[in-house]
Design an enzyme around this catalytic site. Sequence first.
Site, PDB file in Angstrom:
ATOM      1  N   HIS A 134      26.608  -9.123 -26.479  1.00 20.27           N
ATOM      2  CA  HIS A 134      27.457  -8.718 -27.596  1.00 20.27           C
ATOM      3  C   HIS A 134      27.597  -7.210 -27.724  1.00 20.27           C
ATOM      4  O   HIS A 134      28.540  -6.719 -28.334  1.00 20.27           O
ATOM      5  CB  HIS A 134      26.960  -9.358 -28.894  1.00 20.27           C
ATOM      6  CG  HIS A 134      27.282 -10.810 -28.953  1.00 20.27           C
ATOM      7  ND1 HIS A 134      26.404 -11.778 -28.522  1.00 20.27           N
ATOM      8  CD2 HIS A 134      28.408 -11.465 -29.311  1.00 20.27           C
ATOM      9  CE1 HIS A 134      26.968 -12.963 -28.649  1.00 20.27           C
ATOM     10  NE2 HIS A 134      28.184 -12.803 -29.118  1.00 20.27           N
ATOM     11  N   ARG A 142      34.340 -12.727 -35.963  1.00 23.27           N
ATOM     12  CA  ARG A 142      32.906 -13.042 -35.859  1.00 23.27           C
ATOM     13  C   ARG A 142      32.218 -12.667 -37.174  1.00 23.27           C
ATOM     14  O   ARG A 142      31.737 -11.543 -37.328  1.00 23.27           O
ATOM     15  CB  ARG A 142      32.291 -12.278 -34.687  1.00 23.27           C
ATOM     16  CG  ARG A 142      32.786 -12.715 -33.298  1.00 23.27           C
ATOM     17  CD  ARG A 142      32.179 -11.845 -32.206  1.00 23.27           C
ATOM     18  NE  ARG A 142      32.212 -12.438 -30.897  1.00 23.27           N
ATOM     19  CZ  ARG A 142      33.077 -12.100 -29.919  1.00 23.27           C
ATOM     20  NH1 ARG A 142      33.997 -11.185 -30.140  1.00 23.27           N
ATOM     21  NH2 ARG A 142      33.000 -12.676 -28.736  1.00 23.27           N
ATOM     22  N   ARG A 192      35.343 -17.526 -37.865  1.00 22.76           N
ATOM     23  CA  ARG A 192      34.267 -18.351 -37.314  1.00 22.76           C
ATOM     24  C   ARG A 192      33.071 -18.248 -38.250  1.00 22.76           C
ATOM     25  O   ARG A 192      32.720 -17.155 -38.695  1.00 22.76           O
ATOM     26  CB  ARG A 192      33.884 -17.862 -35.917  1.00 22.76           C
ATOM     27  CG  ARG A 192      32.837 -18.776 -35.282  1.00 22.76           C
ATOM     28  CD  ARG A 192      32.557 -18.388 -33.853  1.00 22.76           C
ATOM     29  NE  ARG A 192      31.847 -17.127 -33.772  1.00 22.76           N
ATOM     30  CZ  ARG A 192      31.565 -16.523 -32.620  1.00 22.76           C
ATOM     31  NH1 ARG A 192      31.960 -17.044 -31.483  1.00 22.76           N
ATOM     32  NH2 ARG A 192      30.903 -15.390 -32.603  1.00 22.76           N
ATOM     33  N   GLU A 202      31.568 -24.099 -26.056  1.00 21.80           N
ATOM     34  CA  GLU A 202      30.795 -23.049 -25.379  1.00 21.80           C
ATOM     35  C   GLU A 202      29.429 -23.546 -24.903  1.00 21.80           C
ATOM     36  O   GLU A 202      28.619 -22.775 -24.420  1.00 21.80           O
ATOM     37  CB  GLU A 202      30.653 -21.823 -26.277  1.00 21.80           C
ATOM     38  CG  GLU A 202      30.107 -22.103 -27.661  1.00 21.80           C
ATOM     39  CD  GLU A 202      30.069 -20.846 -28.543  1.00 21.80           C
ATOM     40  OE1 GLU A 202      30.163 -19.739 -28.017  1.00 21.80           O
ATOM     41  OE2 GLU A 202      29.913 -21.007 -29.775  1.00 21.80           O
ATOM     42  N   ASN A 206      32.027 -16.970 -22.832  1.00 23.22           N
ATOM     43  CA  ASN A 206      30.847 -16.093 -22.673  1.00 23.22           C
ATOM     44  C   ASN A 206      29.581 -16.944 -22.671  1.00 23.22           C
ATOM     45  O   ASN A 206      28.706 -16.780 -21.829  1.00 23.22           O
ATOM     46  CB  ASN A 206      30.756 -15.083 -23.820  1.00 23.22           C
ATOM     47  CG  ASN A 206      32.016 -14.271 -23.972  1.00 23.22           C
ATOM     48  OD1 ASN A 206      32.782 -14.153 -23.034  1.00 23.22           O
ATOM     49  ND2 ASN A 206      32.239 -13.712 -25.140  1.00 23.22           N
ATOM     50  N   ASP A 207      29.489 -17.831 -23.655  1.00 22.33           N
ATOM     51  CA  ASP A 207      28.305 -18.691 -23.717  1.00 22.33           C
ATOM     52  C   ASP A 207      28.407 -19.856 -22.752  1.00 22.33           C
ATOM     53  O   ASP A 207      27.402 -20.294 -22.200  1.00 22.33           O
ATOM     54  CB  ASP A 207      28.088 -19.200 -25.149  1.00 22.33           C
ATOM     55  CG  ASP A 207      27.375 -18.166 -25.986  1.00 22.33           C
ATOM     56  OD1 ASP A 207      26.360 -17.628 -25.512  1.00 22.33           O
ATOM     57  OD2 ASP A 207      27.846 -17.864 -27.095  1.00 22.33           O
ATOM     58  N   ARG A 255      23.400 -13.836 -20.708  1.00 22.42           N
ATOM     59  CA  ARG A 255      24.601 -12.989 -20.643  1.00 22.42           C
ATOM     60  C   ARG A 255      24.318 -11.518 -20.922  1.00 22.42           C
ATOM     61  O   ARG A 255      25.112 -10.653 -20.574  1.00 22.42           O
ATOM     62  CB  ARG A 255      25.663 -13.528 -21.621  1.00 22.42           C
ATOM     63  CG  ARG A 255      25.170 -13.599 -23.036  1.00 22.42           C
ATOM     64  CD  ARG A 255      26.116 -14.378 -23.936  1.00 22.42           C
ATOM     65  NE  ARG A 255      27.146 -13.532 -24.505  1.00 22.42           N
ATOM     66  CZ  ARG A 255      27.943 -13.897 -25.501  1.00 22.42           C
ATOM     67  NH1 ARG A 255      27.851 -15.115 -26.016  1.00 22.42           N
ATOM     68  NH2 ARG A 255      28.850 -13.088 -25.972  1.00 22.42           N
ATOM     69  N   CYS A 287      38.711 -17.718 -26.274  1.00 24.28           N
ATOM     70  CA  CYS A 287      38.385 -16.463 -26.966  1.00 24.28           C
ATOM     71  C   CYS A 287      37.190 -15.755 -26.324  1.00 24.28           C
ATOM     72  O   CYS A 287      36.710 -14.761 -26.841  1.00 24.28           O
ATOM     73  CB  CYS A 287      38.153 -16.707 -28.455  1.00 24.28           C
ATOM     74  SG  CYS A 287      36.827 -17.866 -28.791  1.00 24.28           S
TER      75      CYS A 287
HETATM   76  C1  PEP Z   1      31.879 -16.902 -26.489  1.00 25.78           C
HETATM   77  O1  PEP Z   1      30.727 -17.325 -26.425  1.00 25.78           O
HETATM   78  O2  PEP Z   1      32.662 -16.890 -25.518  1.00 25.78           O
HETATM   79  C2  PEP Z   1      32.419 -16.328 -27.741  1.00 25.78           C
HETATM   80  C3  PEP Z   1      33.673 -16.014 -27.873  1.00 25.78           C
HETATM   81  O3  PEP Z   1      31.553 -16.118 -28.762  1.00 25.78           O
HETATM   82  P1  PEP Z   1      30.440 -14.973 -28.774  1.00 25.78           P
HETATM   83  O4  PEP Z   1      30.794 -13.983 -27.668  1.00 25.78           O
HETATM   84  O5  PEP Z   1      30.478 -14.344 -30.113  1.00 25.78           O
HETATM   85  O6  PEP Z   1      29.177 -15.704 -28.502  1.00 25.78           O
HETATM   86 MG    MG Z   2      29.534 -17.759 -28.178  1.00 23.15          MG
END
Ligand code: PEP
Ligand code: MG
Length: 586
Positions: A200, A308, A344, A446, A469-470, A480, A517
Amino acid sequence: MKNDGEEIVLTGLGVSHGIAAGPAYLVQIEHPQPPDAALEPEQTETEIARFDDAVRQAQRELAALKRKSTGLPDDAAEEIGLLLDAHMAMLSGSRLIRGVRARILRDQVNAESAIRREIDSIAGQFNRIKDAYIAARGEDVRNVGYRIIRILMNVPYLSLDDVPPGGIVLALEISPAETALLDPRRFAGIATVYGGPAGHTAVMARSLGLPAVLGLDRAALESLHHGTPSIVDGIGGKLVLNPSQATQRHYERRMQDLKADKAALDKLTRLPAVTTDGAEIVLRANLEIPREIDNLPACGADGIGLFRTEFMFMNRDTIPAEDEQFEILVEIVRAMKGAPVTFRTLDIGGDKLARALGAHLDASDNPALGLRAIRLSLKEPHLLEAQFRAIMRAGYFGPVRILLPMVTTAAEIEDARLILQKCHAALEKEKVPMAAQMPPLGAMIEIPAAALSADSLAAVSDFFALGTNDLIQYTVAIDRGNDQVAALYNPLNPAVLRLMEFSIQAGLRAGIPVSICGEMAADPKLTALLLGLGIREMSLGAASLPRIKQRIRSLALAHAESHAKYVMDQYDPDRIAQIVNSFKTQ
Ligand code: PEP
Ligand code: MG
């Protein structure tokens, strides 16, 4: 490494599309590691005197800070004044001071070690009382203790506030919460030792348009002098210290090129994101902190696809109440002037921590798999209720959608929907103005289990948002945010692509909108593949949006579909990367 004026190039992970030049400052965000030393009985009195001297120095520092804080706006001066008074009180006759003196005598250890043991013991007791306010007081004791340790160790403290405008922030690690405090108008760029490309901190840096390099060699940073002329190359993943004149000229040219690039992209703001064969794609923005909203008009986003909300809970001691959340959300809804905003619900946990939620957070060895996101919200429904109510109230001023993070099963969505309906009925009864329609309730896809059961999730969701991402992290079992294994964090692993394809198809079959996203949406090399897989809505950081629009406008959907089909027939990630990299738009 000596830093005596010769050019030094350090390589790391370039995580944002920008280059910055400026003096670098090593910021001490982490606490120093105090040495442990045993004392002879006759040394303890001298050690106590050394400790008392450091306490007096800490009192002088706090008094100086208090004088400085009077120059702040009234509210801030009052707030900081109260905090400094509380810290000052802890420096005279408190349990901390008495405890440290007793430990030096009893345990016969140096003052640094005695302080560390005492603050661990006090903070541990505070933590056992499951209350956010008390947990925050434990953090105060720790801060005061480490101020004394720093004085004893002669480690100068430089905080983010001390970095002059235009400076480059260097640190061992910058947490997502701290990144949220970095104003890109004040800081030129960031460079850290720890942090992966999809953590993040990286996501925030990209969102803020802040050039950033993570995963640098630790030894190199430790021997830096404050103010060393530096260049952060967030594209090539380099930190150049003491750049030579030739290097400076090279980067000046590149910065000029980037500026020209940006000017060309800015011209696309008002143009639609439409492929050469007429497919319209919805491009929305990801937002972490409300002040980023200022960047949205310039990027031409069609609403917000991911807000977020967890960042509203960071950098503070208390959980924001419903009214406070509403005030923040309503500003965002108003600013979007009728374009939809997707809020979210709280996605706290993993690398995103908030001390205000301390008592609720998972302190287990494996927090990425623990009580977090929707799991925490369902266990502590008062958190979810306050969010739902604030979002629905904000919905009175413009269209809103609600997105649930880290969903694993359809039952979680159903449980959340029941709470949403209860909140809706309560607001109606209280005659509080709110959205005319119940907001659509969507699920983040995710977690691999969610992707594989996407058909059952689609039956109870109003929309899907793919959190790649997750999804990547949990599919390939790669943290990550960890620079050590960053090379294995591969969006093009066929396992990830198959999970994405499966969930996109399940969503489309059920007739619900499916957006993406995660950061994959911000990589122009992947745009054709995503469209070819069926994606028609994307949400991404405002800074990347014009580049993606440019890419969409240069490709044909029919071509993207055959490209995706070809990619999905492959099983080797390297071969897939080759095909993706050589895709030609025309
Ligand atoms: C993701 O996991 O792709 C996502 C958009 O949420 P975050 O990056 O906040 O975990
Ligand atoms: Mg996520």
